[in-house]
Write an enzyme that holds these catalytic residues in place. Structure first.
Site, short mmCIF file in Angstrom:
data_model
loop_
_atom_site.label_atom_id
_atom_site.label_comp_id
_atom_site.label_asym_id
_atom_site.label_seq_id
_atom_site.Cartn_x
_atom_site.Cartn_y
_atom_site.Cartn_z
N TYR A 1 -10.99 1.59 -0.97
CA TYR A 1 -9.87 1.37 -0.04
C TYR A 1 -9.39 2.68 0.56
CZ TYR A 1 -5.79 -0.92 1.94
OH TYR A 1 -4.85 -1.43 2.81
N TYR B 1 -8.51 -2.32 10.35
CA TYR B 1 -7.52 -2.30 9.27
C TYR B 1 -7.20 -3.72 8.84
CZ TYR B 1 -3.15 -1.26 6.78
OH TYR B 1 -2.15 -1.15 5.84
#
Lengths: 142, 381
Positions: free
Chosen positions: B280, B331
């Site tokens: 991440y 995103y």
């Protein structure tokens, strides 16, 4: 109208914000287990007891980490850039996030010693804590 | 022995980027359709619906209700969860557990957001309660900037090293038709990009995009009859710190280390067994922490590991964020990291396929660095 964010002072938090007027950084100490805590809360996160007493601490600590703002994200911060916001490791244990005043952010280092100073906000009857580098005596670079 | 008691049978994504006219709901729907098609599973077979509301979803915690009505589902298991970038992993884990318990058999995990078009602000005053905005702390980058600063001070990590994470993500995004940002960047571009919260520059930060993602979780048996080979859940983990920076060594985020250790244990693997990783990347520094937390490098040594970008490249010893990640693909708060993990294990990632990729680590984190989840994905056999 300034877009500066001021704290919401409640009965619970008032001693913290008023402490600054007396030049004191205050934390809650649990009367059951003795844990000194921040942020401000109604119970102790260690033992869950609701009893506590406000206690003035030394108002000293070190910079655990910091970030440097070169751009103001609010108009009220325009005359402050560049400025640093730091996580302060207080001498007594609790950590809190405040801005660093009276400092060139490019001169700051992780683990530098700091002390708390208090900015009165007269109309609110409180004072906001900030951190300021401790000038080490005899060190010509500080 | 790896857990393997649930599998991912389908992954889907909507178009990504700036998509005027679309909503969180329409993008989630687009992704849901795509995932069902990928799985070769009919909508009527879906008996679980777990969702993450987008920043532009008006329903908040009742998101599952609105989406379920929209998609026409009477689920045996449902709910919505908001744990930031850890949510995708946590929902897939909940789906896997429900399936293993026999409470549902085909669970759709869904996210959609029109954050770009909807003008979602990620520069809000950080922190809860007495907001850190009192002290001029604005924006999601601030916490990560602080972590980066201490990592640099203690271990000599440099901004250029962070830049290699960004360059790597962009290089991989160039091979990904779904990716929003595909123009190559250099370390010089990274260094020249404007400061956001120093030491982080613009190119250290994730994108803000519109899009939707869906992951279909089912039993190993059902997954074997789906359109693609099943991608099995070998292990899964969570780690969270909810104590207001109160734990020892807090800044180093040890809960992320715990999160991955738990998943490794469940999967019966260690860092040497991982072929490819989707870590991440809300900010480049996050990837450096993950590399250390996952045991790929010892503490403090992630900077030199990524420097030069060769070890983390598609043909390197540990290919990272092979679709471009939050920095360059889109995103989707970690949801696309799961999709890419599945594609790599299936061997269908095309130009960006890592040769021989079998086991993939996927990580996610959120809520001002307080939550973390991860999955170890691998083949069914």
């Amino acid at each position: 109208m300034s877009d500066r964010i001021l704290p919401t002072v409640t009965d619970l938090s008032r001693p913290f914000w008023e402490g600054g007027l007396a030049g004191e950084l205050r934390f809650q100490r649990c009367t059951a287990c003795g844990h000194l805590r921040y942020p401000i809360d109604t119970i102790c996160p260690r033992c869950l007891d609701a009893g506590y007493a406000w206690e003035a601490v030394s108002g000293t600590g070190t910079i655990l980490a910091f970030g440097t703002f070169r751009r103001a994200y609010r108009a009220s911060w325009e005359d402050r850039v560049p400025y640093a916001v730091a996580i302060i490791q207080t001498t007594e244990g609790p950590r809190l996030i405040v801005d660093v005043v009276e400092a060139d952010p490019d001169e700051l280092h992780v683990d530098d010693p700091v002390e708390f100073v208090f900015e009165p906000v007269t109309e609110a009857g409180i004072a906001i804590p900030h951190a300021r580098p401790v000038r080490v005596q005899g060190d010509p670079t500080t | 022995m790896a857990w393997k008691r649930a599998a991912i049978a389908g992954v889907g994504a909507s178009r990504q980027g700036k998509l005027p006219g679309e909503t969180a709901m329409s993008l989630a729907t687009e992704a849901f359709r795509d995932a069902l098609d990928d799985a070769g599973i009919a909508k009527d077979e879906v008996d679980g619906l777990l969702t993450m509301p987008g920043t532009t979803s008006p329903e908040g915690p009742k998101h599952y209700l609105a989406l379920g009505e929209h998609l026409g589902i009477d689920p045996k298991v449902t709910g919505s969860l908001s744990m930031g970038g850890a949510t995708a992993g946590v929902l897939i884990q909940q789906a896997a557990l429900a399936i293993d318990a026999g409470m549902a058999n085909v669970v759709a995990c869904v996210f959609g957001d029109a954050a770009k078009t909807g003008g979602s602000k990620f520069d809000a005053s950080a922190g809860g309660g007495d907001s850190w905005g009192i002290w001029g702390m604005f924006g999601n980058a601030a916490n990560s900037a602080m972590g980066a600063r201490r990592h640099m001070a203690l271990y000599g990590t440099t901004s250029e090293q962070l830049g290699w994470v960004a360059v790597n993500g962009r290089r991989n995004a160039a091979r990904n038709p779904l990716a929003v940002m595909r123009e190559p960047i250099t370390i010089e571009d990274h260094q020249a990009s404007r400061p956001i919260v120093e030491p982080l520059h613009l190119l250290d930060c994730c994108l803000i995009t519109d899009g939707g993602v869906c992951v279909i979780v089912t039993s190993p048996e059902r997954a074997r009859d789906a359109k693609h080979p099943p991608v099995s859940i070998w292990g899964m983990g969570q780690g969270h710190t909810l104590q207001n920076m109160g734990t020892p060594d807090w800044w180093y985020l040890p809960h992320q280390q715990d999160c991955i250790s738990r998943a490794y244990r469940m999967a019966g693997v260690g860092p040497r067994d991982i072929d490819v990783a989707q870590l991440y990347d809300n900010f480049t520094i996050a990837v450096l922490f993950w590399l250390e937390h996952a045991g790929f490098v010892p503490r403090g040594e992630s900077g030199p590991f990524v420097e030069g970008g060769t070890r983390i490249a598609l043909d390197g010893e540990l290919p990272l964020n092979t679709a471009g990640g939050n920095l360059s693909e889109s995103y989707m708060q970690g949801w696309l990291h799961v999709v890419e993990g599945v594609r790599q294990v299936r061997g269908e990632a095309g130009d960006r396929q890592v040769a021989g990729a079998e086991r993939c680590l996927v990580t996610g984190r959120g809520m001002t660095l307080n939550t973390a989840s991860c999955l170890v994905l691998g083949p069914d056999r």
